[in-house]
Design a protein around this motif. Structure first.
Motif, short mmCIF file in Angstrom:
data_model
loop_
_atom_site.label_atom_id
_atom_site.label_comp_id
_atom_site.label_asym_id
_atom_site.label_seq_id
_atom_site.Cartn_x
_atom_site.Cartn_y
_atom_site.Cartn_z
N TRP A 1 0.83 -1.21 0.00
CA TRP A 1 0.00 0.00 0.00
C TRP A 1 0.87 1.26 0.00
O TRP A 1 0.55 2.23 -0.69
N ILE A 2 1.94 1.24 0.79
CA ILE A 2 2.83 2.40 0.84
C ILE A 2 3.48 2.64 -0.53
O ILE A 2 3.53 3.78 -1.02
N VAL A 3 3.97 1.57 -1.15
CA VAL A 3 4.58 1.69 -2.48
C VAL A 3 3.56 2.22 -3.48
O VAL A 3 3.87 3.10 -4.31
N THR A 4 2.33 1.73 -3.40
CA THR A 4 1.27 2.18 -4.31
C THR A 4 0.96 3.65 -4.12
O THR A 4 0.84 4.41 -5.10
N GLY A 5 0.81 4.08 -2.87
CA GLY A 5 0.53 5.49 -2.60
C GLY A 5 1.62 6.41 -3.12
O GLY A 5 1.35 7.46 -3.72
N LEU A 6 2.88 6.02 -2.89
CA LEU A 6 4.01 6.83 -3.36
C LEU A 6 4.05 6.89 -4.89
O LEU A 6 4.19 7.97 -5.48
N ALA A 7 3.90 5.74 -5.53
CA ALA A 7 3.96 5.69 -7.00
C ALA A 7 2.82 6.48 -7.63
O ALA A 7 3.03 7.23 -8.59
N CYS A 8 1.62 6.33 -7.09
CA CYS A 8 0.48 7.05 -7.64
C CYS A 8 0.58 8.55 -7.39
O CYS A 8 0.22 9.35 -8.26
N GLY A 9 1.06 8.93 -6.23
CA GLY A 9 1.24 10.36 -5.95
C GLY A 9 2.23 10.99 -6.90
O GLY A 9 1.99 12.08 -7.43
N LEU A 10 3.36 10.32 -7.14
CA LEU A 10 4.36 10.85 -8.07
C LEU A 10 3.82 10.93 -9.49
O LEU A 10 4.05 11.91 -10.20
N ALA A 11 3.09 9.89 -9.91
CA ALA A 11 2.53 9.89 -11.27
C ALA A 11 1.50 11.00 -11.44
O ALA A 11 1.47 11.68 -12.47
N ALA A 12 0.66 11.21 -10.43
CA ALA A 12 -0.36 12.25 -10.51
C ALA A 12 0.26 13.64 -10.58
O ALA A 12 -0.18 14.49 -11.36
N VAL A 13 1.29 13.87 -9.78
CA VAL A 13 1.97 15.17 -9.80
C VAL A 13 2.66 15.39 -11.14
O VAL A 13 2.59 16.49 -11.73
N ALA A 14 3.30 14.36 -11.67
CA ALA A 14 3.97 14.48 -12.97
C ALA A 14 2.96 14.80 -14.07
O ALA A 14 3.22 15.63 -14.95
N PHE A 15 1.80 14.15 -14.02
CA PHE A 15 0.77 14.40 -15.02
C PHE A 15 0.24 15.82 -14.91
O PHE A 15 0.06 16.52 -15.92
N HIS A 16 -0.02 16.26 -13.70
CA HIS A 16 -0.48 17.62 -13.44
C HIS A 16 0.51 18.64 -14.01
O HIS A 16 0.13 19.57 -14.74
N LYS A 17 1.78 18.48 -13.67
CA LYS A 17 2.81 19.42 -14.10
C LYS A 17 3.02 19.40 -15.61
O LYS A 17 3.27 20.43 -16.23
#
Length: 410
Positions: free
Chosen positions: A34-50
């Motif tokens: 779950w921790i790995v998933t949260g980190l990976a999804c958070g990074l992907a979402a920020v990258a997409f936003h930017k």
């Protein structure tokens, strides 16, 4: 590398899930996942936003440079950007990955129920690229739906890599969906409600704790990288109970009526582009982009440069929510312009979500009702901003049909 070393490497890869099972309890192992998933999804979402913000600003800067200070030329060039973005999107969808079309949420739900949540990283990659081009070039769509699809695919792949059983891989999709919404809106609690209302249907799922962990971590990643702030900076001051709140009744009814019309228009537009428009499939998003460019350019020209029809449009929406959008004609143009442009953008097969346009249209509808009623109730412009906030939530609930998410997300 020798055959012996190669064999050892393959053996290590094959036994990674067994290694985790041997050294950790089930609770510890799932917490790690779950921790790995949260980190990976958070990074992907920020990258997409930017990436979307960067492309949109580059397109706008290019139009200003090419227009050389002439507003008409600037708007014409800016109006052509969705056409270019639409054509590139169409080529990628036809010859690259067709699953990257649309908002991504229906695709995610279909794979969750039909394919036991088994998704490929290829889908996430193409969704990222196509969504960046489509929305970044000015198509009247949002980033939230694609973010959900991207993060769901990442979560599914993490479950597969960690060797989870088929049912457990399926249970990873709600985690990715929640993490994506949490990072996209900076609203972890609303993300939890959205997952249960939109995907799972009830609040009795055993995935609740995993969803909660993932949405909190994804939101934390988003706040660390982008900043501690909500999606909109609203400074309305103290809004007290008064007679103007009776306007919530007609606003709710209007939101329901326009929400129904919006959904019907999108369905009819999508059917027309798919079945009746006899042009190559890759050209269709470009035609939708042409419509967006014409509508957005006209609204920007007659509203003294408001670009809310293009792309996500949060700058104009932020102005409405803060009571700074006070010219009735301009608000009406932004409302109807965004309505039509979104129908064309989504119906033609562009890649992007309906979340952002829905919030924008609802905000402008609320501001419109507030401005019409302002002479009657004699309230300040701050109340017009409050009406925009109410309209945003009401229209979102009417279109997305997730009322609890609408309340919490506001």
């Amino acid at each position: 590398m020798s055959d012996a070393n190669l064999g050892e490497t393959v053996q290590v890869r094959r036994t990674l899930p067994e290694f985790l099972r041997y050294h950790f309890t089930d609770t510890q192992r799932y917490l790690i996942i779950w921790i790995v998933t949260g980190l990976a999804c958070g990074l992907a979402a920020v990258a997409f936003h930017k990436s979307i913000d960067t492309v949109f600003h580059l397109v706008r800067a290019f139009s200003i440079w090419m227009g050389d200070g002439n507003q008409v030329w600037v708007l014409m060039i800016l109006g052509l950007a969705p056409v270019v973005g639409g054509l590139i999107t169409g080529l990628i969808l036809v010859y690259g990955e067709s699953s990257a079309a649309g908002s991504g949420i229906p695709r995610t739900k279909a794979q969750y129920y039909r394919d036991f949540g088994v998704m490929r990283l290829r889908e996430a990659f193409f969704r990222f690229v196509v969504g960046t081009i489509s929305v970044g070039f000015g198509m009247s769509l949002g980033r939230e739906g694609p973010t959900v699809h991207i993060c769901s695919a990442i979560a599914s792949k993490i479950g597969q890599v960690f060797g989870l059983a088929k049912k457990r891989v399926q249970a990873m999709v709600p985690l990715g969906m929640g993490a994506g919404i949490s990072a996209a809106f900076n609203t972890p609690m609303a993300a939890v409600f959205f997952v249960f209302e939109e995907l799972l249907g009830d609040f009795s799922s055993k995935s609740f704790f995993g969803i909660f962990v993932c949405v909190v971590i994804a939101a934390a990643v988003q706040r660390i990288l982008i900043g501690e702030h909500p999606a909109f900076d609203i400074e309305l001051g103290l809004v007290t109970t008064d007679w103007w709140m009776l306007l919530a009744v007609p606003l709710g009814l209007l939101s329901a009526l326009f929400g129904r019309a919006f959904v019907e228009a999108i369905l009819q537009s999508r059917q027309y582009f798919r079945e009746r428009l006899r042009v190559p499939a890759w050209v269709k998003p470009g035609i939708g982009g042409l419509g967006v460019g014409m509508v957005g350019g006209a609204v920007a020209f007659f509203s003294d440069g408001n670009l809310g029809v293009f792309g996500i449009g949060y700058r104009d929406l932020d102005a409405a929510l803060n009571g700074r959008m006070t010219v009735l004609v301009i608000v009406a143009m932004l409302f109807f312009g965004k309505f039509v442009a979104t129908v064309l953008a989504y119906g033609s097969g562009g890649s992007g979500a309906l979340f952002a346009p829905t919030l924008f249209i609802g905000g402008m509808l609320g501001a419109l009702v507030g401005l019409v009623a302002q002479p009657l109730f004699n309230f300040e412009n701050e109340i017009v901003g409050a009406m925009a906030l109410l309209g945003m939530g009401a229209f979102f609930a009417a279109v997305i049909r997730c009322p609890m998410t609408s309340i919490v997300i506001i």
